[in-house]
Design a protein around this motif. Sequence first.
Motif, mmCIF file in Angstrom:
data_model
loop_
_atom_site.group_PDB
_atom_site.id
_atom_site.type_symbol
_atom_site.label_atom_id
_atom_site.label_comp_id
_atom_site.label_asym_id
_atom_site.label_seq_id
_atom_site.Cartn_x
_atom_site.Cartn_y
_atom_site.Cartn_z
ATOM 1 N N PHE A 1 5.056 5.593 -30.361
ATOM 2 C CA PHE A 1 4.279 6.527 -29.549
ATOM 3 C C PHE A 1 2.795 6.431 -29.901
ATOM 4 O O PHE A 1 1.939 6.436 -29.013
ATOM 5 N N HIS A 2 2.492 6.307 -31.193
ATOM 6 C CA HIS A 2 1.097 6.166 -31.632
ATOM 7 C C HIS A 2 0.458 4.943 -30.991
ATOM 8 O O HIS A 2 -0.677 5.007 -30.491
ATOM 9 N N ARG A 3 1.170 3.808 -31.041
ATOM 10 C CA ARG A 3 0.615 2.574 -30.487
ATOM 11 C C ARG A 3 0.389 2.705 -28.983
ATOM 12 O O ARG A 3 -0.651 2.287 -28.459
ATOM 13 N N ALA A 4 1.367 3.286 -28.294
ATOM 14 C CA ALA A 4 1.233 3.439 -26.852
ATOM 15 C C ALA A 4 0.075 4.372 -26.495
ATOM 16 O O ALA A 4 -0.728 4.074 -25.606
ATOM 17 N N GLN B 1 11.585 13.687 -12.252
ATOM 18 C CA GLN B 1 12.871 14.380 -12.234
ATOM 19 C C GLN B 1 13.765 13.917 -13.378
ATOM 20 O O GLN B 1 14.719 14.597 -13.737
ATOM 21 N N THR B 2 13.443 12.746 -13.934
ATOM 22 C CA THR B 2 14.269 12.143 -14.983
ATOM 23 C C THR B 2 13.754 12.462 -16.375
ATOM 24 O O THR B 2 14.513 12.822 -17.269
ATOM 25 N N LEU B 3 12.426 12.337 -16.560
ATOM 26 C CA LEU B 3 11.853 12.590 -17.874
ATOM 27 C C LEU B 3 11.926 14.074 -18.217
ATOM 28 O O LEU B 3 11.618 14.922 -17.365
ATOM 29 N N PRO B 4 12.256 14.451 -19.472
ATOM 30 C CA PRO B 4 12.738 13.538 -20.513
ATOM 31 C C PRO B 4 14.194 13.139 -20.244
ATOM 32 O O PRO B 4 14.963 13.928 -19.724
ATOM 33 N N GLY B 5 14.527 11.930 -20.577
ATOM 34 C CA GLY B 5 15.880 11.461 -20.337
ATOM 35 C C GLY B 5 15.908 9.978 -20.077
ATOM 36 O O GLY B 5 14.958 9.263 -20.395
ATOM 37 N N ILE C 1 6.888 15.496 -29.406
ATOM 38 C CA ILE C 1 6.403 14.996 -28.122
ATOM 39 C C ILE C 1 6.881 13.561 -27.899
ATOM 40 O O ILE C 1 7.303 13.195 -26.797
ATOM 41 N N ALA C 2 6.825 12.753 -28.945
ATOM 42 C CA ALA C 2 7.270 11.365 -28.838
ATOM 43 C C ALA C 2 8.720 11.288 -28.398
ATOM 44 O O ALA C 2 9.081 10.529 -27.487
ATOM 45 N N LEU C 3 9.577 12.101 -29.025
ATOM 46 C CA LEU C 3 10.994 12.108 -28.673
ATOM 47 C C LEU C 3 11.200 12.610 -27.248
ATOM 48 O O LEU C 3 12.037 12.095 -26.511
ATOM 49 N N GLU C 4 10.440 13.625 -26.878
ATOM 50 C CA GLU C 4 10.535 14.174 -25.530
ATOM 51 C C GLU C 4 10.254 13.113 -24.472
ATOM 52 O O GLU C 4 10.858 13.106 -23.398
ATOM 53 N N LEU C 5 9.333 12.200 -24.767
ATOM 54 C CA LEU C 5 8.919 11.189 -23.797
ATOM 55 C C LEU C 5 9.703 9.891 -23.929
ATOM 56 O O LEU C 5 9.364 8.897 -23.285
ATOM 57 N N GLY C 6 10.728 9.898 -24.760
ATOM 58 C CA GLY C 6 11.613 8.746 -24.829
ATOM 59 C C GLY C 6 11.265 7.710 -25.872
ATOM 60 O O GLY C 6 11.808 6.598 -25.844
ATOM 61 N N PHE C 7 10.359 8.037 -26.803
ATOM 62 C CA PHE C 7 10.020 7.111 -27.892
ATOM 63 C C PHE C 7 10.927 7.420 -29.089
ATOM 64 O O PHE C 7 11.002 8.560 -29.539
ATOM 65 N N SER C 8 11.584 6.388 -29.585
ATOM 66 C CA SER C 8 12.511 6.608 -30.701
ATOM 67 C C SER C 8 11.789 6.687 -32.036
ATOM 68 O O SER C 8 12.324 7.234 -33.001
#
Length: 352
Positions: free
Chosen positions: A331-334, A259-263, A319-326
């Motif tokens: 995001f690549h590493r994760a 319910q929170t993501l993205p955010g 996609i990275a920004l959508e999932l909360g990665f700055s």
Amino acid sequence: MQHSAELRAADSAQIARTEPGTIAICFVAAALEAVRGRQMDADELLVKVGLSPALMQVPQARVSAKHYGQLWRLVALTLDDEFFGQDSRRMKSGSFAMLCHSVLACKTLGAALERSLRFYGLILDDFSGVLERAAGEARIAIQERNTGAPPRTFGHEVLLLLLHGVACWLVGRRIPILRAEFSYPEPAHSGEYRLMFCTDLSFGKPLTRIVFDAGYLNLPVVQNERTVKEFLRTAPENIVTKYKNGSSLSARIRRRLRQTLPGEVPDLETLAAELNMTTVTMRRRLHEEGASYQGIKDQLRRDLAISYLSHSNRSVMDIALELGFSERSAFHRAFQKWTGASPGEFRRGLQG
């Protein structure tokens, strides 16, 4: 730009509605085992459903439930066996649909399960099952005929998923599994069982068995000839994702975070207070389920990332920004840690 934003919002809403889940690559390999055993081209089947054979070389890889469902149906059609070579007798294409139609005439879930088990007893030679009732519990017990070969783990998994999935669909709700026992040693992928079945698992038992409250056996069958068509159209991905174990604290937290993501994702203290428990209690209960708060967040982001990469043309940075990665690099590493491949490699793998 506004149109692009609207598309992204619609994309996010669609993925949210479909409760994206991912399937471990070991289940892909298991579904293809009989294809390879018959010297057929398994790689061709992967490519047909939009998956690269290279993913099979990545132990951490996962695929979307939609891709897995497409592969499941294609393998069953190719083998003319909806039990994937797990039994010495083929479960010919159309058997599962026939089962679903046949149980619609039953008044209660208990009667439908009895009929389902008789059906599988007629179709299969090496697997049999019974419905047991004792001390307020219902138990679906599965036994594999001893052929001298190693236990066919995938056969047990498929049969339990089909029996439980159809049962949940028939009564229009998930039937919580209280505990699950398996007649084989604990497999390397047993962690997946916590979502497939429940968190109370045991292995090396005389029978494979799932246990639930016997009260569910008295529930009426609520499906009909109209609804069965939609159920069969989206099977088995609807079984794999919709009727997962949803009663655990891990599942409750996952639903809350969706319910929170993205955010802004709440920290552990905030979420614990929201769920009326202390952080110590939350950590302890998650540990008992073999989970952690960070792990749940990672798994949710992983599943959403795989869904976006699989079913949209959005850029990796978007996609990275959508999932909360700055940062793209974070995001690549994760993603590399989650799946063993970079986002770009994963998307190219889907494209063959």
